[in-house]
Design an enzyme around this catalytic site. Structure first.
Site, short mmCIF file in Angstrom:
data_model
loop_
_atom_site.label_atom_id
_atom_site.label_comp_id
_atom_site.label_asym_id
_atom_site.label_seq_id
_atom_site.Cartn_x
_atom_site.Cartn_y
_atom_site.Cartn_z
N ARG A 105 -1.59 3.21 -7.93
CA ARG A 105 -2.72 2.44 -8.43
C ARG A 105 -3.40 3.22 -9.56
NH1 ARG A 105 -4.50 -2.76 -8.56
NH2 ARG A 105 -6.61 -3.05 -7.77
N THR A 386 0.29 -10.42 -11.78
CA THR A 386 0.83 -9.34 -10.95
C THR A 386 2.25 -9.81 -10.71
OG1 THR A 386 -1.29 -8.77 -9.90
CG2 THR A 386 0.67 -8.27 -8.61
#
Ligand code: GLY
Length: 576
Positions: A105, A386
């Protein structure tokens, strides 16, 4: 929507102004079980990228090698979400049953502050997180793929990155959907970034059409450098220089020190059990693993399989468990390196039993009343973009990977000279301390911005096993809807006995605590079901497509794996 029509045909998007088809709610009786293989599969949103990954499997690479090759290829072929300028999560299960996760992340830059997106009028300035150079977190994808390779890869790094570099330099043939996507972005906000226009506009002008060739020379050069010099080349050297120069020239705050300090992290997965299956999910800073397992814990003894998949009783309970899990998500979840997360409690079936007791079997709860301690003001929407892909190799190693730029095409800003898009992931932080409202903003402490912190994610790459063997690999894009898409696919396979194809095709449901409203893919609900749910107090409406769950199921009796591309995305493919 008439039940009779739904019973005969899938709901096609002409009705919804979409391009995808969603199966009728009665479940498909499709004979299409997916692409069968005993030697390995890659299933992604883009056929070229799936083929790149499958070629790596055929060359002797394992599932992690194939996943890395697929991820780099998607950065070329699926610029809406495939990336090297973003971040994500990978769940890996080895043939011997070891399971782990790679957290790559993005992190907040050192110069970030909790109120950096609050304007002079005290409200969130959403333009600053929507696009441009203040929107990105420090990218994690290349470090994450490096860590996965160091831990599990068997082929040389260069050999698995080079195919993506070749795709960028030699060019790819545009599909109709990629041509339309690029045209739309260039007409819209991406068109105001000259470096993005240079990277993605049609040479000589005009609009892209299917069959045109997109060549990305700068991206090809960057990928070749990463292939030949290693992942470090992204974080130091000319690629880093280009990134920092471009960001700082345009008012951004990411520095060389931020890039050099970025680390991907290997974390133990979260695990749950459900009706004899084991669920292996992504831990914080993803909220996905915890939320999916929490909802499964809530559902386990409800006997919904006896009520029928699409009955008002089942749908009512499936809304209520979402409401409760998403409230806990808002209350407790963030970066575990910065906030104390009560993971054990949230995963505990005993805690789920306490929550379950609060569900009224015939009345919708009030989200505001349940969360009155944290709701401050009577949507900050998370992006639908995404992308997820699933991989299995011939030895049974499984990879579930979801990664993102946050919005479609991220910040819309391509790094000048390096040809890749920057993410706009900072928008996934809570941006106004204390503001939790009815439209979906959350202002609770665990996910406030802090230097070096990872923003909370909904990405939920998931692997399900039974009796020690993989039975399902799944995940999805879709912001907060991701959690619900994955929950639906897992339930469809484990509780409702659907085949993989039926489970992926079946219409999906979303509720995220606040806003207090449920949305369904239209085929899920006929008018009598809508009326019944409204009579219980639910706000419900049909909407367009939800998610893009490229999945793999394995038949436990034969060991044959079936790759199931999600037909909601036109270019997707299961490759072997
Ligand atoms: N940006 C989508 C997510 O991380 O959930």
């Amino acid at each position: 929507m008439r039940r009779t029509i739904l019973g005969q045909v899938g709901l096609c998007s002409a009705v919804l102004l979409l391009t995808a088809c969603v199966a009728p709610r009665s479940g498909t009786s499709s004979r299409d079980q997916g692409v069968a293989s005993t030697t390995g599969l890659v299933v992604s949103t883009d056929a070229i990228a799936s083929d790149v990954g499958a070629a790596i499997l055929r060359r002797g690479g394992n599932a992690v090698d194939a996943a890395i090759a697929t991820a780099f290829a998607l950065a070329v072929t699926h610029p809406a979400a495939g990336n090297i300028g973003g971040g994500g999560f990978m769940v890996i299960r080895t043939p011997s049953g070891e399971a782990t996760t790679i957290d790559y992340r993005e992190v907040a830059p050192q110069r970030s502050t909790p109120t950096m997106y609050v304007g002079a009028d005290g409200t969130i300035d959403r333009a600053l997180t929507a696009q441009g150079y203040l929107a990105p977190g420090v990218p994690g994808t290349v470090r994450g793929l490096e860590l996965a390779h160091r831990r599990f890869g068997v082929l040389p790094w260069r050999d698995i990155v080079r195919p993506a570099a070749a795709l960028a330099s030699d060019g790819i043939t545009l599909t109709a959907s990629l041509a339309a996507s690029l045209n739309g972005q260039l007409r819209g906000s991406m068109g105001r970034f000259p470096s993005s226009v240079a990277a993605y506009a049609k040479p000589g002008g005009g609009t892209w059409v299917a069959g045109d060739r997109l060549v990305q020379p700068d991206l090809g050069r960057a990928l070749r450098t990463i292939a030949d010099e290693g992942p470090e080349a992204f974080y130091r050297g000319w690629i880093a220089d280009s990134m920092v120069a471009d960001i700082q020239r345009n008012g951004g705050i990411i520095t060389h020190a931020d890039l050099a300090a970025y680390r991907a992290v290997e974390r133990a997965p979260v695990r749950g059990s459900f009706r004899g299956y084991e669920i292996i999910g992504m831990p914080p800073p993803s909220s996905g693993g915890i939320a999916v397992i929490q909802m499964l814990n809530l559902v386990e003894p409800m006997g919904l399989e006896r009520s029928g998949r699409w009955s008002p009783r089942t749908l009512h309970h499936l809304i209520e468990v979402r409401r409760l899990a998403f409230l806990d998500r808002a209350r407790y979840l963030g970066d575990p390196d910065f906030a104390a997360i009560p993971t054990a409690k949230l995963l505990d079936p005993g805690y789920a039993a306490t929550l379950r007791a609060s569900i009224d079997s015939s009345r919708a709860a009030s989200s505001v009343a349940l969360g009155r301690d944290i709701v401050t003001v009577p949507t900050d929407r998370e992006s639908d973009e995404t992308t997820h892909f699933s991989v299995i190799d011939g030895a049974g190693m499984a990879v579930s990977n979801t990664y993102t730029l946050e919005a479609s095409y991220g910040s819309k800003a391509v790094v000048r000279g390096a040809g890749f898009l920057l993410n706009n992931e900072m928008g996934d932080f809570n941006k106004l301390p204390g503001l939790t409202n009815l439209t979906g903003d959350i202002g609770t402490a665990p996910n406030l911005i802090a230097p070096g912190k990872r923003m909370l994610s909904s990405m939920s790459p998931t692997i399900v096993t039974r009796d020690g063997a993989v039975v399902l690999i799944t995940g999805s894009p879709g912001g907060r809807t991701i959690i619900n898409t994955v929950f639906d696919v897992v339930l469809n396979v484990t509780l409702f006995g659907m085949s993989g194809r039926e489970a992926v095709d079946a219409p999906r449901l979303h509720h995220q605590w606040l806003p207090d409203a449920a949305t369904f893919e239209a085929a899920a609900v006929d008018s009598s079901t809508l009326l019944a749910l409204r009579a219980m107090g639910h706000s419900v409406r049909a909407q367009g497509r939800q998610g893009d769950a490229h999945s793999i199921v394995v038949d436990p009796r034969t060991g044959i794996a079936y790759g199931i591309n999600d037909r909601r995305s036109a270019d997707s493919k299961a490759s072997r």
